[in-house]
Design an enzyme around this catalytic site. Sequence first.
Site, PDB file in Angstrom:
ATOM      1  CG  ASP A 196      -1.799  -1.260   1.234  1.00  0.00           C
ATOM      2  OD1 ASP A 196      -2.219  -1.712   0.157  1.00  0.00           O
ATOM      3  OD2 ASP A 196      -2.023  -1.804   2.331  1.00  0.00           O
ATOM      4  N   GLY A 251      -4.630  -4.452  -3.540  1.00  0.00           N
ATOM      5  CA  GLY A 251      -5.619  -3.403  -3.724  1.00  0.00           C
ATOM      6  C   GLY A 251      -4.895  -2.135  -4.092  1.00  0.00           C
TER       7      GLY A 251
HETATM    8  P1  GDP Z   1      -0.704   0.153  -3.621  1.00  0.00           P
HETATM    9  O1  GDP Z   1      -1.329  -1.106  -3.099  1.00  0.00           O
HETATM   10  O2  GDP Z   1       0.764   0.188  -3.396  1.00  0.00           O
HETATM   11  O3  GDP Z   1      -1.073   0.449  -5.052  1.00  0.00           O
HETATM   12  O4  GDP Z   1      -1.301   1.343  -2.738  1.00  0.00           O
HETATM   13  P2  GDP Z   1      -2.832   1.556  -2.307  1.00  0.00           P
HETATM   14  O5  GDP Z   1      -3.587   2.088  -3.484  1.00  0.00           O
HETATM   15  O6  GDP Z   1      -3.363   0.380  -1.592  1.00  0.00           O
HETATM   16  O7  GDP Z   1      -2.668   2.665  -1.189  1.00  0.00           O
HETATM   17  C1  GDP Z   1      -2.107   3.902  -1.456  1.00  0.00           C
HETATM   18  C2  GDP Z   1      -3.165   5.012  -1.218  1.00  0.00           C
HETATM   19  O8  GDP Z   1      -2.526   6.255  -1.154  1.00  0.00           O
HETATM   20  C3  GDP Z   1      -4.189   5.128  -2.324  1.00  0.00           C
HETATM   21  O9  GDP Z   1      -5.414   5.483  -1.757  1.00  0.00           O
HETATM   22  C4  GDP Z   1      -3.652   6.255  -3.201  1.00  0.00           C
HETATM   23  O10 GDP Z   1      -4.686   6.953  -3.885  1.00  0.00           O
HETATM   24  C5  GDP Z   1      -3.008   7.132  -2.175  1.00  0.00           C
HETATM   25  N1  GDP Z   1      -1.828   7.868  -2.613  1.00  0.00           N
HETATM   26  C6  GDP Z   1      -0.824   7.468  -3.456  1.00  0.00           C
HETATM   27  N2  GDP Z   1       0.140   8.406  -3.511  1.00  0.00           N
HETATM   28  C7  GDP Z   1      -0.248   9.411  -2.674  1.00  0.00           C
HETATM   29  C8  GDP Z   1       0.361  10.628  -2.262  1.00  0.00           C
HETATM   30  O11 GDP Z   1       1.455  11.008  -2.659  1.00  0.00           O
HETATM   31  N3  GDP Z   1      -0.347  11.392  -1.355  1.00  0.00           N
HETATM   32  C9  GDP Z   1      -1.554  11.007  -0.853  1.00  0.00           C
HETATM   33  N4  GDP Z   1      -2.161  11.791   0.022  1.00  0.00           N
HETATM   34  N5  GDP Z   1      -2.140   9.851  -1.225  1.00  0.00           N
HETATM   35  C10 GDP Z   1      -1.482   9.070  -2.105  1.00  0.00           C
HETATM   36  P1  IMO Z   2      -0.924  -4.327  -2.156  1.00  0.00           P
HETATM   37  O1  IMO Z   2      -0.552  -4.866  -3.505  1.00  0.00           O
HETATM   38  C1  IMO Z   2      -0.927  -4.861   2.176  1.00  0.00           C
HETATM   39  C2  IMO Z   2      -0.955  -8.991   3.653  1.00  0.00           C
HETATM   40  C3  IMO Z   2      -2.187  -9.466   4.391  1.00  0.00           C
HETATM   41  C4  IMO Z   2      -1.556 -10.461   5.348  1.00  0.00           C
HETATM   42  C5  IMO Z   2      -0.458 -11.099   4.503  1.00  0.00           C
HETATM   43  C6  IMO Z   2      -0.848 -12.430   3.878  1.00  0.00           C
HETATM   44  O2  IMO Z   2      -2.209  -3.566  -2.140  1.00  0.00           O
HETATM   45  O3  IMO Z   2       0.214  -3.595  -1.524  1.00  0.00           O
HETATM   46  P2  IMO Z   2      -2.455 -13.082   1.862  1.00  0.00           P
HETATM   47  O4  IMO Z   2      -3.938 -12.893   1.685  1.00  0.00           O
HETATM   48  O5  IMO Z   2      -1.629 -12.444   0.804  1.00  0.00           O
HETATM   49  O6  IMO Z   2      -2.075 -14.505   2.088  1.00  0.00           O
HETATM   50  O7  IMO Z   2      -2.118 -12.325   3.244  1.00  0.00           O
HETATM   51  O8  IMO Z   2      -0.159 -10.147   3.483  1.00  0.00           O
HETATM   52  N1  IMO Z   2      -1.212  -8.432   2.309  1.00  0.00           N
HETATM   53  C7  IMO Z   2      -1.152  -7.130   2.012  1.00  0.00           C
HETATM   54  N2  IMO Z   2      -0.948  -6.052   2.799  1.00  0.00           N
HETATM   55  N3  IMO Z   2      -1.075  -4.690   0.847  1.00  0.00           N
HETATM   56  C8  IMO Z   2      -1.255  -5.761   0.050  1.00  0.00           C
HETATM   57  O9  IMO Z   2      -1.253  -5.668  -1.299  1.00  0.00           O
HETATM   58  C9  IMO Z   2      -1.344  -7.046   0.622  1.00  0.00           C
HETATM   59  N4  IMO Z   2      -1.534  -8.294   0.132  1.00  0.00           N
HETATM   60  C10 IMO Z   2      -1.443  -9.129   1.173  1.00  0.00           C
HETATM   61  O10 IMO Z   2      -2.822  -8.415   5.070  1.00  0.00           O
HETATM   62  O11 IMO Z   2      -0.929  -9.789   6.412  1.00  0.00           O
HETATM   63 MG    MG Z   3      -2.801  -1.703  -1.760  1.00  0.00          MG
END
Ligand code: GDP
Ligand code: IMO
Ligand code: MG
Length: 427
Positions: free
Chosen positions: A13, A40
């Site tokens: 994330d 996600g």
């Molecule tokens: P990913 O799984 O690595 O693609 O990241 P996620 O989408 O799960 O979580 C990142 C969150 O931070 C998302 O809601 C993005 O829209 C938001 N985001 C990404 N870059 C920035 C940033 O520079 N500033 C802020 N405020 N939000 C960001």
């Molecule tokens: P993105 O791509 C954050 C975490 C789960 C759990 C562990 C194992 O959005 O960064 P799983 O269902 O993969 O066997 O769960 O990994 N986990 C993540 N945490 N971002 C993710 O994906 C994750 N995908 C799995 O919360 O701790």
């Molecule tokens: Mg994510």
Amino acid sequence: MPAIVIVGAQWGDEGKGKATDQLGSRVDHVVKFNGGNNAGHTVVIGEEKYALHLLPSGILTPGVVPVIGNGVVVDLSVLFDEIDALEARGVDTSRLVLSANAHLIAPYNRVLDKVGERFLGSRRIGTTGRGIGPTYADKMNRVGIRVQDLFDEKILLQKVESALELKNQMLTKVYNRRAVEPGEILDELLPFADRVRPMVADTSLLLEEALDAGSTVLLEAGQATLLDVDHGTYPFVTSSSATSGGACTGSGIPPTRIDRVAAIIKAYTTRVGEGPFPTELHDAAGEHLRQTGSEFGTTTGRPRRCGWFDAVIGRYATRVNGVTDFVLTKLDVLTGLDTVPVCVAYEVDGERMDEMPMTQTDFHHAVPIYEHLPGWDEDITGARTIEDLPGNARAYVSRLEEMIGRPISVVGVGPDRDASVVVRDLL
Ligand code: GDP
Ligand code: IMO
Ligand code: MG
């Protein structure tokens, strides 16, 4: 620039989806090489917000060929729900390509993921419950079901039967659940075969031909370095290779063709699920980061655990991924703090450690040693050049860069597609 890998540096994330989407218009192929719908990724384009799980983030850019590589585990019902939802919003998904070698998440593996977690009780991993771990376990145990098996009903039945032989024993005798009939599984999987057929390809060959023709390929990781099954905080990890090495095994592109590795790193740290997290905050400061940064999971909606930036982890990510560039995200979330603590090393049982401890026991005992950097109050969301950032924000970026040992080439200052300061182009 033929091939670039994007990985997460921390526990996921970090904003990989946004970074991939930003480069989308300048690449020809975006490949997802590991994980499945446990990921996600939120991408914000103007007023529109997209939450992607199984599809590569490149799907949102017209003209890009999105590829689901062999290293991914695919839940077909999720795949088509996601495709249909995007199509309904006017996104063209017709270029999507799916590796014939990718493994399928069978319904029994979703069940086993959930009952397995319940069985572990206090030792649970906190998985997303999507069947990811059991599906990778089947792959390693050589009882997995692959995309190509959908096209040979006899083979599919044989494979499902042999997978269920042991699983039914487990389901009935260990977990007290009902046994699964092979026919039920075929009834769920086979109706997808006709829809899947036109998307399926030998994606390794397709990508080699694309690279030979001078195309740019972006390989996008799900999860992150510390969730990697080999290099992460095992057993509190996911079950795939989320580091840059996984980009090769999960796509069929050899290491010699990878030119650049960009690691996405948040200006603080978050984690979802169980496991050690040295800089975790259990106080108002943690709640402030969670609220200001909207740190709630895209996949499960769980509140993310929050803590300060950890440079030991950053350096570790540099090492195991061979990072060439960092993208520092969410710097805007730190605006308004008097000082910003940054973990520079750990104290483990009275001893200072500058690098990631070798053993999990030491990592569980790691107490952060903090350096306190001065904060800033100015709104930075409109910054587009490094000079637009206030002095203390710039100093924060430079100090982090020193600690993690590679240049921070892009700084994220908001969720929008263009809310970034680009210091050095990634392509
Ligand atoms: P990913 O799984 O690595 O693609 O990241 P996620 O989408 O799960 O979580 C990142 C969150 O931070 C998302 O809601 C993005 O829209 C938001 N985001 C990404 N870059 C920035 C940033 O520079 N500033 C802020 N405020 N939000 C960001
Ligand atoms: P993105 O791509 C954050 C975490 C789960 C759990 C562990 C194992 O959005 O960064 P799983 O269902 O993969 O066997 O769960 O990994 N986990 C993540 N945490 N971002 C993710 O994906 C994750 N995908 C799995 O919360 O701790
Ligand atoms: Mg994510």
